[in-house]
Design a protein around this motif. Structure first.
Motif, PDB file in Angstrom:
ATOM      1  N   ILE A  33      39.437  65.528  57.827  1.00 53.82           N
ATOM      2  CA  ILE A  33      38.872  66.387  58.866  1.00 53.82           C
ATOM      3  C   ILE A  33      37.395  66.575  58.549  1.00 53.82           C
ATOM      4  O   ILE A  33      37.030  66.859  57.408  1.00 53.82           O
ATOM      5  CB  ILE A  33      39.542  67.772  58.901  1.00 53.82           C
ATOM      6  N   ILE A  34      36.549  66.434  59.569  1.00 51.05           N
ATOM      7  CA  ILE A  34      35.121  66.719  59.414  1.00 51.05           C
ATOM      8  C   ILE A  34      34.780  67.897  60.326  1.00 51.05           C
ATOM      9  O   ILE A  34      34.980  67.826  61.545  1.00 51.05           O
ATOM     10  CB  ILE A  34      34.256  65.497  59.773  1.00 51.05           C
ATOM     11  N   GLU A  35      34.309  68.968  59.745  1.00 47.85           N
ATOM     12  CA  GLU A  35      34.003  70.202  60.478  1.00 47.85           C
ATOM     13  C   GLU A  35      32.562  70.608  60.207  1.00 47.85           C
ATOM     14  O   GLU A  35      32.157  70.723  59.057  1.00 47.85           O
ATOM     15  CB  GLU A  35      34.964  71.309  60.051  1.00 47.85           C
ATOM     16  N   LYS A  36      31.798  70.850  61.260  1.00 46.93           N
ATOM     17  CA  LYS A  36      30.372  71.136  61.084  1.00 46.93           C
ATOM     18  C   LYS A  36      30.081  72.546  60.576  1.00 46.93           C
ATOM     19  O   LYS A  36      28.979  72.828  60.125  1.00 46.93           O
ATOM     20  CB  LYS A  36      29.618  70.899  62.388  1.00 46.93           C
ATOM     21  N   GLY A  37      31.082  73.427  60.645  1.00 44.33           N
ATOM     22  CA  GLY A  37      30.882  74.791  60.171  1.00 44.33           C
ATOM     23  C   GLY A  37      31.934  75.188  59.162  1.00 44.33           C
ATOM     24  O   GLY A  37      32.391  74.371  58.365  1.00 44.33           O
ATOM     25  N   ALA A  38      32.319  76.467  59.215  1.00 47.75           N
ATOM     26  CA  ALA A  38      33.373  76.969  58.343  1.00 47.75           C
ATOM     27  C   ALA A  38      34.734  76.535  58.884  1.00 47.75           C
ATOM     28  O   ALA A  38      34.854  76.067  60.020  1.00 47.75           O
ATOM     29  CB  ALA A  38      33.299  78.490  58.270  1.00 47.75           C
ATOM     30  N   LEU A  39      35.763  76.695  58.091  1.00 51.47           N
ATOM     31  CA  LEU A  39      37.117  76.427  58.552  1.00 51.47           C
ATOM     32  C   LEU A  39      37.419  77.305  59.767  1.00 51.47           C
ATOM     33  O   LEU A  39      37.106  78.492  59.768  1.00 51.47           O
ATOM     34  CB  LEU A  39      38.113  76.732  57.423  1.00 51.47           C
ATOM     35  N   THR A  40      38.023  76.712  60.781  1.00 50.23           N
ATOM     36  CA  THR A  40      38.255  77.389  62.070  1.00 50.23           C
ATOM     37  C   THR A  40      36.996  78.144  62.498  1.00 50.23           C
ATOM     38  O   THR A  40      37.007  79.355  62.699  1.00 50.23           O
ATOM     39  CB  THR A  40      39.469  78.340  62.015  1.00 50.23           C
TER      40      THR A  40
END
Length: 327
Positions: A33-40
């Motif tokens: 998973i690549i997420e640009k911010g914090a988790l959720t």
């Protein structure tokens, strides 16, 4: 920049991205998973005292129980739940990393972020819609007194505050700011409070407006924002009122640019709905899937956690079926 090979790249670390990762893990697929911010990240940016419309069991993913103090959980309980699901299942997720491009080359996807390049057989995009606010496009919107996100009410105590909008977020903000001692005025483009406002909150805001505790201008729009006032166009004519802060909660937009750069076609009407097969969630690009709110385009009220949890399973089953055919 480092290069990595994965079976599946999941873009977006919200509840639906987590659900997709859980399906991948069940099948022993190599994913990230690549997420640009914090988790959720979207939930993290919700108002601190926000209560969900959905009950806790409808926010559960992969049948992992979500226990909350009340039937409808709040923001902090949701953060705790999705954090526990992620950590207890040891999900592979890269936070604070932004995907900038997705291209399919020679039958394989090349996903480029600000930290790495990933090569994969499939990509799942589930980026939500909370990152790009719908602007008012009026003079003065860039002033420091204007915000398109609401966190808490304390700093608005004893201040003249305009809340723009009549959705759940706008109504919650207006009521909380008023209860914390702010002088609240609502500016609403429509003729009344939105019909989709939480059923236990809607009577509260209507009664506060009727009794005059909260002032509301319906069928009205802001014309200009100034340092100490705001100009409003109303059915009775233009007015100018004193103002310290403007909380413009008029909605948010999905990241259409990433979809378009990846080759996904989007409807040319005002709904901007991306192309996908509702049975498999596969877009017009083979191997590129969509999940969650992003599937609704501008209709951001159409998909939410409760009814898009199933997207993860549909995608995994579709990929599994393809693999079985090739075998």
């Amino acid at each position: 920049m480092k290069e990595l090979k994965k079976d599946i790249v999941i873009v977006g670390g919200g509840p639906i991205g987590i659900a997709c990762a859980l399906e991948c893990k069940k099948r022993n697929w190599d994913y990230v998973i690549i997420e640009k911010g914090a988790l959720t990240n979207s939930i993290f940016n919700y108002p601190r005292n926000m209560t969900f419309f959905s009950s806790s069991e409808k926010l559960e993913i992969d049948e992992i129980p979500f226990i909350s103090n009340k039937s409808k959980p709040n923001r902090d309980e949701a953060l705790e739940y999705y954090r526990r699901v992620t950590t207890s299942n040891n999900l592979n997720i890269n936070l604070f990393e932004t995907v900038t491009d997705i291209k399919k080359e020679a039958g394989q996807f090349k996903t480029t972020s600000d930290k790495a390049v990933y090569f994969s057989d499939q990509v799942i995009i589930c980026t939500g819609f909370y990152d790009i606010p719908k602007l008012l496009n009026v003079p003065g919107e860039d002033l420091d007194k204007v915000t398109h996100y609401y966190k808490e009410a304390h700093n608005y105590t004893l201040q003249d505050v305009i809340v723009v909008g009549a959705s759940n977020s706008a109504v919650d903000a207006a009521l909380e700011i008023w209860r914390k001692g702010g002088r609240v005025t609502m500016v609403v483009r429509g003729e009344g409070i939105g019909e989709r406002v939480k059923y236990w909150v809607r009577p509260d805001i209507i009664n506060r407006i009727k009794e005059g505790s909260i002032k509301a201008y319906f069928n009205s729009e802001i014309k200009a924002i100034k340092e100490e006032s705001v100009e409003i166009h109303t059915p009775e004519g233009d007015i100018e009122i004193d103002n310290d802060y403007v909380v413009a909660l008029t909605g948010y937009l999905p990241n259409f640019s990433l979809l378009e750069k990846s080759g996904i076609t989007i409807s040319d009407d005002q709904k901007y709905i991306p192309t996908y097969d509702p049975e498999t969630m596969e877009s017009n690009i083979e191997g590129l899937y969509l999940a969650g709110v992003i599937c609704g385009g501008m209709e951001t009220h159409k998909w939410f956690i409760e009814n898009s949890r199933i997207h993860a399973k549909l995608i995994a089953e579709a990929i599994e079926k393809k693999q079985n055919v090739k075998a």
